[in-house]
Design an enzyme around this catalytic site. Structure first.
Site, PDB file in Angstrom:
ATOM      1  N   CYS A  32       0.839  -1.207   0.000  1.00  0.00           N
ATOM      2  CA  CYS A  32       0.000   0.000   0.000  1.00  0.00           C
ATOM      3  C   CYS A  32       0.873   1.256   0.000  1.00  0.00           C
ATOM      4  O   CYS A  32       1.570   1.535   0.985  1.00  0.00           O
ATOM      5  CB  CYS A  32      -0.930  -0.014   1.214  1.00  0.00           C
ATOM      6  SG  CYS A  32      -1.816   1.533   1.498  1.00  0.00           S
ATOM      7  N   CYS A  35       0.045   3.885   2.709  1.00  0.00           N
ATOM      8  CA  CYS A  35       0.466   3.368   4.016  1.00  0.00           C
ATOM      9  C   CYS A  35       1.939   3.658   4.248  1.00  0.00           C
ATOM     10  O   CYS A  35       2.341   4.088   5.346  1.00  0.00           O
ATOM     11  CB  CYS A  35       0.238   1.862   4.097  1.00  0.00           C
ATOM     12  SG  CYS A  35      -1.471   1.329   3.896  1.00  0.00           S
TER      13      CYS A  35
END
Length: 326
Positions: A32, A35
């Protein structure tokens, strides 16, 4: 050395929820991009704010800990969930660093002040952050969004408590050894009706209303106040309503409470018609009458359960058309 705890099992996470007043959970995945972008900020906050048994920062890899991610309905990454005394308090489903900092600071400031109070007095042990009923899964206590300085409570007995005690996070004194000597509740004045206007700091979605009412059990005293019976709820009003106006106006929802609705802690856990309580900036609760033959109604605590949306300008209420697009 990192203070962030990497969660390796559901049991480890549950133990942290029991042992730490606040738990901040970063749900992420290695693949991600957002993230990874917010990870350095999260680690910096963890280094600065982690305190043993008070604030614990965790990271939960959703590809590995699928059971935990499923339990808390994590579908977007990153998702940050803030737990207060084991219950979901806030949920952020993006990598907005400003919002992340804001929530972490608010929660940590609150818990640090609670920790100081605990150190000063052990008599309140177990009484802080009291809840009269279980929290619905997936929702948070959003009572802190009430703009207290602009609230208005009509027909209140000024010799008892003021409206601020309704949102007090401590255990009601009526459930403690003092049995209500602190007068940390409110009562109606000339009759059983109460009108409470609550503007909010953000646009909210309300799921559940928790009302605690703990009148003394003395059937021989005509002055003993009652619990609420009929309550009318209104949303998105720019100011408080008059009693006659509220009597005649169609409510967003009307509640009819009976003895079976109150639990052992004197709390009614009321599920609202969630579809009707979306995008709200203010809330009016009109206690129409009480359950009994008395002349007054008593309220000890109020908890608003739901979700927090966009923050609005303080002191400014949105018109209904601005929200709905009508």
């Amino acid at each position: 050395m990192s203070k962030t705890v990497s969660i390796s099992s559901p049991s480890q996470f549950k133990e942290l929820l029991r042992s730490s007043k606040i738990v901040v959970a970063d749900f992420y995945a290695d693949w991600c991009g957002p993230c990874n972008q917010v990870a350095p900020l999260y680690e910096k906050l963890s280094q600065a704010l982690s305190r043993p048994n008070i604030v614990t920062f965790t990271k939960i890899n959703t590809d590995v800990q699928k059971e935990i991610a499923s339990e808390y309905a994590v579908t977007n990454l990153p998702t940050f969930i803030f737990f207060r005394d084991g219950q979901v308090s806030e949920k952020v489903q993006d990598s907005n660093p400003v919002k992340l900092r804001e929530i972490v600071k608010k929660l940590s400031d609150e818990v640090f002040s609670i920790g100081a109070a605990d150190a000063d007095s052990s008599s309140n042990a177990g009484g802080l952050n009291w809840r009269g009923a279980e929290m619905p899964r997936g929702y948070a206590d959003i009572s802190s969004q009430v703009e207290l300085q602009r609230c208005e409570l009509l027909n209140v007995d000024l010799d008892v408590g003021n409206l601020r005690v309704l949102f007090n996070s401590s255990k009601p004194s009526a459930l403690s050894e003092g049995k209500g000597t602190a007068k940390d509740w409110v009562e109606s004045d000339t009759d059983e009706q109460l009108m409470l206007f609550m503007p909010f700091q953000s646009v909210l979605k309300l799921h559940t209303l928790q009302i605690t009412s703990l009148p003394p059990q003395d059937d021989d005293d005509d002055e003993v106040p009652m619990r609420p019976r009929k309550i009318k709820l209104f949303i998105n009003k720019p100011h408080n309503l008059g009693f006659d106006e509220a009597e005649d106006m169609a409510a967003t929802q009307t509640l009819e409470l009976s003895e079976k609705d109150w639990n052992a802690d004197g709390t009614a856990n009321i599920a609202l018609r969630y579809v009707k309580f979306q995008n709200i900036t203010s809330f009016v609760m009109f206690v129409v009458d009480g359950d009994g033959d008395g002349e007054k109604v008593r309220l000890d605590r109020l908890r608003l359960i739901g979700e927090v949306g966009e923050k609005r300008e303080m002191g400014k209420l949105m018109k209904i058309g601005d929200i709905t697009g009508e």
